[in-house]
Design a protein around this motif. Structure first.
Motif, mmCIF file in Angstrom:
data_model
loop_
_atom_site.group_PDB
_atom_site.id
_atom_site.type_symbol
_atom_site.label_atom_id
_atom_site.label_comp_id
_atom_site.label_asym_id
_atom_site.label_seq_id
_atom_site.Cartn_x
_atom_site.Cartn_y
_atom_site.Cartn_z
ATOM 1 N N ALA A 32 0.835 -1.203 0.000
ATOM 2 C CA ALA A 32 0.000 0.000 0.000
ATOM 3 C C ALA A 32 0.873 1.259 0.000
ATOM 4 O O ALA A 32 0.594 2.218 -0.728
ATOM 5 N N GLN A 33 1.924 1.249 0.789
ATOM 6 C CA GLN A 33 2.829 2.395 0.860
ATOM 7 C C GLN A 33 3.467 2.666 -0.497
ATOM 8 O O GLN A 33 3.558 3.812 -0.932
ATOM 9 N N SER A 34 3.882 1.628 -1.189
ATOM 10 C CA SER A 34 4.531 1.809 -2.490
ATOM 11 C C SER A 34 3.563 2.355 -3.538
ATOM 12 O O SER A 34 3.989 2.963 -4.512
ATOM 13 N N GLU A 35 2.264 2.156 -3.316
ATOM 14 C CA GLU A 35 1.247 2.670 -4.238
ATOM 15 C C GLU A 35 0.718 4.036 -3.807
ATOM 16 O O GLU A 35 -0.201 4.570 -4.422
ATOM 17 N N GLY A 36 1.274 4.580 -2.735
ATOM 18 C CA GLY A 36 0.833 5.881 -2.264
ATOM 19 C C GLY A 36 -0.441 5.841 -1.437
ATOM 20 O O GLY A 36 -1.019 6.876 -1.137
ATOM 21 N N GLU A 37 -0.873 4.671 -1.047
ATOM 22 C CA GLU A 37 -2.069 4.499 -0.214
ATOM 23 C C GLU A 37 -1.641 4.518 1.253
ATOM 24 O O GLU A 37 -1.628 3.500 1.936
ATOM 25 N N TYR A 38 -1.297 5.710 1.738
ATOM 26 C CA TYR A 38 -0.674 5.834 3.055
ATOM 27 C C TYR A 38 -1.609 5.499 4.215
ATOM 28 O O TYR A 38 -1.180 4.900 5.196
ATOM 29 N N ALA A 39 -2.870 5.861 4.108
ATOM 30 C CA ALA A 39 -3.819 5.542 5.189
ATOM 31 C C ALA A 39 -3.968 4.032 5.330
ATOM 32 O O ALA A 39 -3.952 3.487 6.441
ATOM 33 N N GLU A 40 -4.081 3.348 4.211
ATOM 34 C CA GLU A 40 -4.187 1.882 4.242
ATOM 35 C C GLU A 40 -2.894 1.259 4.760
ATOM 36 O O GLU A 40 -2.923 0.306 5.544
ATOM 37 N N ALA A 41 -1.770 1.801 4.338
ATOM 38 C CA ALA A 41 -0.475 1.292 4.800
ATOM 39 C C ALA A 41 -0.358 1.434 6.317
ATOM 40 O O ALA A 41 0.069 0.497 7.005
ATOM 41 N N LEU A 42 -0.759 2.583 6.844
ATOM 42 C CA LEU A 42 -0.686 2.790 8.284
ATOM 43 C C LEU A 42 -1.582 1.806 9.038
ATOM 44 O O LEU A 42 -1.182 1.268 10.069
ATOM 45 N N GLU A 43 -2.780 1.563 8.519
ATOM 46 C CA GLU A 43 -3.668 0.584 9.153
ATOM 47 C C GLU A 43 -2.992 -0.781 9.225
ATOM 48 O O GLU A 43 -3.014 -1.453 10.266
ATOM 49 N N ASP A 44 -2.397 -1.194 8.102
ATOM 50 C CA ASP A 44 -1.726 -2.497 8.061
ATOM 51 C C ASP A 44 -0.523 -2.541 8.998
ATOM 52 O O ASP A 44 -0.312 -3.521 9.712
ATOM 53 N N TYR A 45 0.260 -1.472 9.004
ATOM 54 C CA TYR A 45 1.433 -1.437 9.880
ATOM 55 C C TYR A 45 1.029 -1.489 11.351
ATOM 56 O O TYR A 45 1.671 -2.168 12.152
ATOM 57 N N TYR A 46 -0.027 -0.763 11.714
ATOM 58 C CA TYR A 46 -0.461 -0.781 13.116
ATOM 59 C C TYR A 46 -1.000 -2.162 13.508
ATOM 60 O O TYR A 46 -0.791 -2.611 14.642
ATOM 61 N N GLU A 47 -1.666 -2.840 12.600
ATOM 62 C CA GLU A 47 -2.117 -4.212 12.877
ATOM 63 C C GLU A 47 -0.904 -5.116 13.082
ATOM 64 O O GLU A 47 -0.867 -5.929 14.005
ATOM 65 N N ALA A 48 0.092 -4.980 12.207
ATOM 66 C CA ALA A 48 1.313 -5.786 12.323
ATOM 67 C C ALA A 48 2.017 -5.492 13.645
ATOM 68 O O ALA A 48 2.512 -6.407 14.311
ATOM 69 N N LEU A 49 2.049 -4.235 14.030
ATOM 70 C CA LEU A 49 2.708 -3.828 15.266
ATOM 71 C C LEU A 49 2.046 -4.450 16.491
ATOM 72 O O LEU A 49 2.726 -4.848 17.438
ATOM 73 N N ILE B 106 8.685 -2.202 11.169
ATOM 74 C CA ILE B 106 7.328 -1.654 11.103
ATOM 75 C C ILE B 106 7.358 -0.179 11.512
ATOM 76 O O ILE B 106 6.814 0.688 10.816
ATOM 77 N N LEU B 107 8.007 0.108 12.635
ATOM 78 C CA LEU B 107 8.088 1.485 13.121
ATOM 79 C C LEU B 107 8.835 2.392 12.151
ATOM 80 O O LEU B 107 8.464 3.559 11.962
ATOM 81 N N TYR B 108 9.860 1.863 11.516
ATOM 82 C CA TYR B 108 10.614 2.631 10.520
ATOM 83 C C TYR B 108 9.694 3.056 9.374
ATOM 84 O O TYR B 108 9.697 4.216 8.958
ATOM 85 N N ASN B 109 8.900 2.109 8.866
ATOM 86 C CA ASN B 109 8.016 2.431 7.746
ATOM 87 C C ASN B 109 6.908 3.401 8.157
ATOM 88 O O ASN B 109 6.527 4.271 7.366
ATOM 89 N N ILE B 110 6.417 3.275 9.381
ATOM 90 C CA ILE B 110 5.437 4.241 9.882
ATOM 91 C C ILE B 110 6.081 5.633 9.921
ATOM 92 O O ILE B 110 5.474 6.616 9.491
ATOM 93 N N GLY B 111 7.312 5.693 10.406
ATOM 94 C CA GLY B 111 8.033 6.965 10.446
ATOM 95 C C GLY B 111 8.234 7.565 9.071
ATOM 96 O O GLY B 111 8.119 8.788 8.889
ATOM 97 N N LEU B 112 8.526 6.740 8.073
ATOM 98 C CA LEU B 112 8.696 7.234 6.703
ATOM 99 C C LEU B 112 7.409 7.878 6.198
ATOM 100 O O LEU B 112 7.445 8.923 5.544
ATOM 101 N N ILE B 113 6.293 7.265 6.492
ATOM 102 C CA ILE B 113 5.013 7.819 6.032
ATOM 103 C C ILE B 113 4.752 9.174 6.688
ATOM 104 O O ILE B 113 4.420 10.152 6.018
ATOM 105 N N TYR B 114 4.916 9.233 8.006
ATOM 106 C CA TYR B 114 4.653 10.502 8.705
ATOM 107 C C TYR B 114 5.650 11.585 8.315
ATOM 108 O O TYR B 114 5.278 12.759 8.242
ATOM 109 N N SER B 115 6.878 11.232 8.050
ATOM 110 C CA SER B 115 7.877 12.248 7.715
ATOM 111 C C SER B 115 7.742 12.754 6.282
ATOM 112 O O SER B 115 8.201 13.857 5.967
ATOM 113 N N SER B 116 7.080 11.994 5.418
ATOM 114 C CA SER B 116 6.947 12.417 4.024
ATOM 115 C C SER B 116 5.607 13.072 3.721
ATOM 116 O O SER B 116 5.387 13.534 2.617
ATOM 117 N N ASN B 117 4.709 13.082 4.695
ATOM 118 C CA ASN B 117 3.377 13.671 4.440
ATOM 119 C C ASN B 117 3.053 14.774 5.404
ATOM 120 O O ASN B 117 3.470 14.972 6.421
#
Length: 95
Positions: free
Chosen positions: A55-72, A84-95
């Motif tokens: 989802a993150q690679s497709e720019g679907e950041y809200a969906e990516a965050l949902e999946d990452y939080y479930e994984a976490l 997981i935390l690294y990828n969450i940080g990448l999303i928040y730092s780029s948006n």
């Protein structure tokens, strides 16, 4: 070890993605999951993580965050949680 998503789509987002690298990663990950011993919880965490990456690679950041939080919530290994935390940080730092 990251591992399985029962989020109603066991094939996961990655399986639908047309990106060759994502498909290759998904195939290799599925094979490893069948061979390596892993708990159901570890498998669920991995599939949420994998779907989040897709989802993150497709720019679907809200969906990516949902999946990452479930994984976490499912992942117990500190090393795997760091990815997981690294990828969450990448999303928040780029948006």
């Amino acid at each position: 070890i990251f591992i399985f998503n029962f989020k109603e789509h066991t094939m996961g987002r990655s399986q639908r993605n047309d990106n060759f690298i994502d498909k290759t990663f998904s195939i290799v990950a599925d094979i490893l999951l069948k061979v390596l011993p892993a708990s159901r919880r570890e498998k669920q965490a991995f599939f949420y993580y994998r779907d989040g990456m897709s989802a993150q690679s497709e720019g679907e950041y809200a969906e990516a965050l949902e999946d990452y939080y479930e994984a976490l919530q499912l992942e117990e290994d500190p090393y795997d949680r760091s990815f997981i935390l690294y990828n969450i940080g990448l999303i928040y730092s780029s948006n």
